[in-house]
Design a protein around this motif. Structure first.
Motif, short mmCIF file in Angstrom:
data_model
loop_
_atom_site.label_atom_id
_atom_site.label_comp_id
_atom_site.label_asym_id
_atom_site.label_seq_id
_atom_site.Cartn_x
_atom_site.Cartn_y
_atom_site.Cartn_z
N CYS A 54 2.03 5.65 -6.61
CA CYS A 54 0.76 5.70 -5.87
C CYS A 54 0.79 4.78 -4.65
CB CYS A 54 -0.39 5.33 -6.80
SG CYS A 54 -0.66 6.50 -8.14
N PHE A 55 1.29 3.56 -4.83
CA PHE A 55 1.39 2.66 -3.69
C PHE A 55 2.37 3.19 -2.65
CE2 PHE A 55 0.32 -1.16 -6.64
CZ PHE A 55 -0.97 -0.68 -6.75
N LEU A 56 3.39 3.89 -3.12
CA LEU A 56 4.38 4.44 -2.20
C LEU A 56 3.77 5.55 -1.35
CD1 LEU A 56 7.37 3.83 -1.71
CD2 LEU A 56 7.94 5.72 -3.23
N ILE A 99 -5.56 3.45 6.17
CA ILE A 99 -5.36 3.88 4.78
C ILE A 99 -5.28 2.68 3.85
CG2 ILE A 99 -2.83 3.94 4.86
CD1 ILE A 99 -3.04 6.55 3.21
N PHE A 100 -4.84 1.53 4.35
CA PHE A 100 -4.80 0.34 3.52
C PHE A 100 -6.22 -0.12 3.17
CE2 PHE A 100 -4.57 -4.32 3.01
CZ PHE A 100 -3.68 -4.38 1.95
N PHE A 101 -7.14 -0.05 4.14
CA PHE A 101 -8.52 -0.43 3.87
C PHE A 101 -9.17 0.56 2.90
CE2 PHE A 101 -13.07 -0.16 4.97
CZ PHE A 101 -13.44 -1.46 4.65
N VAL A 115 -10.97 1.55 -2.81
CA VAL A 115 -10.92 2.38 -4.02
C VAL A 115 -10.26 1.63 -5.18
CG1 VAL A 115 -10.00 4.51 -5.00
CG2 VAL A 115 -10.92 4.51 -2.68
N TYR A 116 -9.10 1.03 -4.93
CA TYR A 116 -8.35 0.37 -6.00
C TYR A 116 -9.06 -0.88 -6.51
CZ TYR A 116 -4.43 3.42 -4.71
OH TYR A 116 -3.64 4.50 -4.45
N PHE A 141 -7.55 10.81 4.26
CA PHE A 141 -7.10 10.06 5.44
C PHE A 141 -6.58 11.00 6.52
CE2 PHE A 141 -3.16 8.54 7.44
CZ PHE A 141 -3.69 7.59 8.29
N LEU A 142 -5.79 12.00 6.14
CA LEU A 142 -5.29 12.96 7.13
C LEU A 142 -6.43 13.75 7.75
CD1 LEU A 142 -2.13 14.31 5.27
CD2 LEU A 142 -2.21 12.66 7.14
#
Length: 692
Positions: free
Chosen positions: A45-47, A438-440, A445-446, A489-490
């Protein structure tokens, strides 16, 4: 750098997932398969989150190559003359993180389908297996299959509904690619439904938590509130453990060592705490003939249930104990911060020394002066600035979620930023913009996944206190939330060809999802308009509607304008004071013992050393005196001949130690028994062992 960026990110993301898992899981006590499965789910998931910006830059470069290689056609004007196309202002150049063609589609396909296999098949099965109380592998597998039968049946029902819709639709012919798209659409629909709920909470709660963290006394009051609630949970866990251990004791006493179910009881006893194991020692001497007595013993099914309860109660009791110690340290530190704010020396003074060993480098750099300026002066301003920045980012996300479907004009701010960078082919800016965006989103979410708590069934507790069930459940949630998060995100950046409604080359991630036009009501309806609900969720979170509802239902939540919250804060403050006085008494006792040892320890060692020397001197002097006495005695008896002495020894009677008195040795009438205390006792006047 062909493929190097991909390899570097895979390694970095793996280390990140391992560090986070080590904080919540326990590598030594938990099963290795649970650790491996959770680590694999988190890593995938992180990948997906970290590699999506590379996919975007690679897609933009490939689009640029297509535009350059396409031959321009000349157009004929109304007067018959030919016009030449305008040349491109910027030439294409390969980005440093470019990934060669053919690698990303294969990579995304492997990562996506592996994560889907984990979240829908393997992890639910492992959850039931880890929580089962069976005593054998076969029994645990059977229990897991029974528990997941309804779970899998629900998914088959949803997939069947989509399949029937496609089958009866006159425009579609069932093919393997369409079935694959239906499965992806069903999974993404479920994930997007949960994603918007978690995202709406995180967009408001994360900036607000940092803003409240800058307020004086807010964190301390909240810590008092947590202490009162945790003490209640801790007492409940201890009471529950006592009740379960009482049942285990009764079972242990009823089932003797020759019973067929004794092995199951031994397995249960191994899961109990050590103090209870010592208290409930096995009675190996009792033997009973179970064939002649009526069957009043618990069945194997009852022992399986008891085994499950023991595992749960022991884990809960251990977790509350560790959390209580951590909360005490946090409360003591926040009280120290409140006291040091008015310090004139500008040096941070701790009430109690840290129980953990401090790093020498950190101790050298993080001095009391530096600590005071950071905790009392700089940290509140840092939290305020960070809260304002995060709030601004949240507003941009909410606006883009409500307007990303508009392509002409482009209203999504993230799409505007990416389009401006794409015109100049500034790949570094594109990667940074995509990464921070996407990091924010993933943090919002996480972090909600790590914060939520479903009673005591799902709870991610730090400091290695998370059970196997919660770890596996978090892996399931991550695998279900990350694919729709990437699609969202896309869509925000208009890199999704379905949203942008363009014929440009799609990203590799979008290509493996297939065409959502198979299910038009999802592609054109649910994916477009459902994310707008994030506005309602943000408003509800801002006014704490969920917190107020839980408070009305009896689940106490931290609310500043509530009477119950004030009572719990006062109760927690009293608990912290009680623990603080207890800690101070322990510290004072240790200091007194240390001072006594330092003051009188050396003198005591010197006095004991002098006593030993004097005793050695006395012993050596006594030995010399005794030797001289014996020598003189035997010198006087040298006149006797050898035969007389032999006869005298033969006539001497042996000593009777059981008699009331013993006669004096004829050969040594003047000898005395020397005692270590310096006393000489006559062997003829008392018993020989009276003074031993």
């Amino acid at each position: 750098m062909s493929g190097a960026a991909l390899g570097i990110e895979i390694v970095v993301v793996f280390i990140l997932a391992l560090i986070i898992l080590h904080r919540y899981g326990d590598f030594r006590k938990q099963h290795k398969l649970v650790i491996v499965a959770t680590l694999l789910a988190w890593h995938l998931c992180f990948l997906m989150v970290f590699l999506l910006p590379l996919d975007v830059t690679t897609t933009i470069y490939n689009r640029c190559k297509v535009d350059v290689n396409s031959s321009p056609t000349e157009s004929i004007t109304s007067n018959g003359s030919y016009t030449t196309p305008t040349p491109r202002k910027h030439e294409c150049f390969k980005p440093w993180s470019y990934i060669p063609d053919g690698i990303m589609p294969i990579f995304w396909r492997v990562v996506y389908w592996t994560s889907q296999f984990l979240t829908w098949i393997l992890l639910p099965f492992m959850q039931s297996y880890a929580r089962s109380g069976g005593f054998s592998i076969t029994g645990k597998i059977k229990t897991a299959l029974i528990e997941n039968a309804i779970y899998y049946g629900t998914y088959l029902l949803i997939f069947g509904a989509f399949l029937i819709y496609v089958a009866i639709h006159p425009k579609f012919n069932l093919q393997w690619s369409q079935l694959q798209t239906i499965g992806i659409a069903a999974a993404n629909t479920w994930g997007l439904f949960l994603l918007v709920l978690l995202l709406g909470y995180g967009l408001v709660e994360i900036p607000r938590s940092h803003w409240n963290g800058a307020k004086k006394g807010y964190l301390l009051m909240k810590t008092y509130f947590k202490a009162a609630k945790l003490m209640t949970e801790k007492a409940d866990a201890e009471e529950n453990l006592e009740d379960i251990m009482e049942e285990v004791r009764k079972v242990n006493e009823s089932i003797k060592y020759n019973h067929p179910l004794r092995k199951c009881v031994d397995t249960i006893l191994k899961k109990c705490p050590v103090e209870y194991q010592e208290r409930m020692g096995r009675n190996m001497d009792d033997y009973e003939d179970f064939e002649e007595r009526p069957n009043t013993y618990p069945t194997e099914k009852n022992l399986v249930k008891l085994h499950k309860q023991v595992i749960y109660s022991v884990q809960r009791h251990r977790r509350t104990q560790v959390q209580w110690r951590i909360l005490l340290e946090q409360a003591f530190y926040l009280e120290d911060v409140a006291k040091n704010e008015t310090s004139a020396t500008h040096q941070f003074v701790h009430t109690f020394p840290s129980q953990e060993p401090e790093n020498k480098i950190a101790q050298y750099l993080y001095t009391p002066i530096v600590e005071w300026y950071w905790e009392c002066l700089l940290r509140p301003w840092f939290h305020r600035i960070l809260a304002i920045s995060l709030a601004t980012f949240s507003i941009i996300v909410v606006w883009s979620e409500c307007t990303f479907f508009s392509t002409n004009p482009v209203l999504s701010l993230f799409a505007v930023f990416i389009n401006l960078a794409e015109k100049t082919y500034n790949y570094f800016y594109i990667e940074m913009a995509c990464f921070f965006t996407i990091f924010f989103l993933s943090i919002c979410v996480y972090s909600t996944v790590f914060r939520i708590r479903v009673f005591n069934y799902y709870y991610l507790a730090s400091h290695h206190q998370t059970d196997a069930y919660s770890l596996l459940f978090s892996g399931m949630l991550f695998c279900r939330l990350t694919p729709p998060l990437c699609l969202n995100f896309l869509g925000l950046t208009h890199m999704d060809s379905t949203i942008a409604q363009s014929t440009a080359q799609p990203t590799a991630y979008t290509s493996i999802m297939g065409s959502m036009k198979v299910l038009s009501f999802i592609a054109d309806g649910f994916y477009i308009y459902y994310p707008m609900l994030v506005v309602i969720l943000c408003v509800a979170t801002y006014f704490s509607l969920g917190t107020r509802c839980l408070n009305l239902l009896g689940f106490q939540q931290f609310m500043g304008d509530n009477e119950m919250t004030s009572d719990l804060i006062d109760e927690g403050k009293e608990l912290i004071r009680r623990e603080k006085r207890k800690r101070q008494r322990q510290e004072d006792g240790e200091n007194r013992r240390r001072e006594w040892k330092e003051r009188y320890g050396n003198n005591r060692e010197d006095s004991s050393r002098n006593r030993n020397v004097q005793a050695d001197q006395k012993e050596s002097s006594f030995t010399e005196t005794n030797t001289n006495r014996l020598a003189s005695k035997y010198t006087r008896s040298n006149g006797r001949n050898e035969r007389d002495r032999v006869e005298l020894l033969q006539d001497a009677e042996p000593l009777d130690f059981n008699a009331d008195s013993i006669r004096e040795d004829p050969l040594d009438s003047d000898s005395r028994r020397y005692q270590p205390g310096g006393r000489y006792l006559s062997m003829s006047r008392s018993r020989i062992f009276d003074d031993v």
